[in-house]
Design a protein around this motif. Structure first.
Motif, short mmCIF file in Angstrom:
data_model
loop_
_atom_site.label_atom_id
_atom_site.label_comp_id
_atom_site.label_asym_id
_atom_site.label_seq_id
_atom_site.Cartn_x
_atom_site.Cartn_y
_atom_site.Cartn_z
N THR A 104 0.82 -1.20 0.00
CA THR A 104 0.00 0.00 0.00
C THR A 104 0.86 1.25 0.00
O THR A 104 1.96 1.25 0.59
CB THR A 104 -0.92 0.01 1.23
OG1 THR A 104 -1.61 1.26 1.30
CG2 THR A 104 -0.14 -0.17 2.52
N LEU A 105 0.38 2.30 -0.64
CA LEU A 105 1.00 3.62 -0.57
C LEU A 105 0.07 4.61 0.13
O LEU A 105 0.21 5.82 -0.02
CB LEU A 105 1.35 4.13 -1.97
CG LEU A 105 2.55 3.49 -2.64
CD1 LEU A 105 2.78 4.05 -4.04
CD2 LEU A 105 3.81 3.67 -1.80
N ASN A 106 -0.86 4.07 0.91
CA ASN A 106 -1.80 4.89 1.64
C ASN A 106 -1.24 5.17 3.04
O ASN A 106 -1.09 4.27 3.85
CB ASN A 106 -3.13 4.15 1.75
CG ASN A 106 -4.20 4.98 2.39
OD1 ASN A 106 -4.22 6.20 2.23
ND2 ASN A 106 -5.11 4.35 3.11
N ALA A 107 -0.91 6.42 3.31
CA ALA A 107 -0.23 6.76 4.56
C ALA A 107 -0.95 6.28 5.82
O ALA A 107 -0.30 5.80 6.75
CB ALA A 107 0.02 8.26 4.62
N PRO A 108 -2.29 6.37 5.91
CA PRO A 108 -2.97 5.91 7.13
C PRO A 108 -2.79 4.41 7.42
O PRO A 108 -3.07 3.97 8.54
CB PRO A 108 -4.44 6.24 6.86
CG PRO A 108 -4.38 7.40 5.92
CD PRO A 108 -3.21 7.11 5.03
#
Length: 123
Positions: A104-108
């Motif tokens: 994932t490249l989703n910060a959260p």
């Protein structure tokens, strides 16, 4: 609890290269490590990620073909090799850890962050 520490930032001219390192205080096969960056006045951006499972990798469109993520399990270190650097790559780069192997490249999705290392690309 310290889980990741970045190093390797610096000053480089356009077209140059730098390698960032992320020391991880966990077994790499159990986690996903991501690199993010934040330029002044801009949102934090996902740059690249590598998962422990099957060594899957992901890149932002803005760095594909120029950046390469890799890992050394014995050293518990993830590297970001940056080449053909542009002025727009200037930012603070952060290493982050997600406690699973989903890419994932989703910060959260990341719950442990390093302090960041400055990369400046300028002539």
């Amino acid at each position: 609890q310290l889980q990741v520490v970045e190093s390797g930032g610096g000053f480089v001219q356009p077209g140059g290269s730098l390698r960032l390192s992320c020391k991880v205080y966990r077994n790499l096969i159990d986690v996903t490590i991501g690199w993010f960056r934040q330029a002044p006045g801009k949102e934090r951006e996902g740059v690249s990620a590598i998962s422990g499972l099957a060594d899957n990798k992901e890149y932002a469109d803005s760095v594909k073909g120029r950046f390469t993520i890799s890992r050394d399990d014995a050293k518990k270190t993830v590297y970001l090799q940056m080449s053909a650097l542009k002025s727009e790559d200037t930012a603070v780069y952060y290493c982050a850890l997600a406690p699973w192997t989903k890419l994932t490249l989703n910060a959260p999705d990341y719950d442990s962050w390093g302090q960041g290392t400055q990369v400046t690309v300028s002539s």
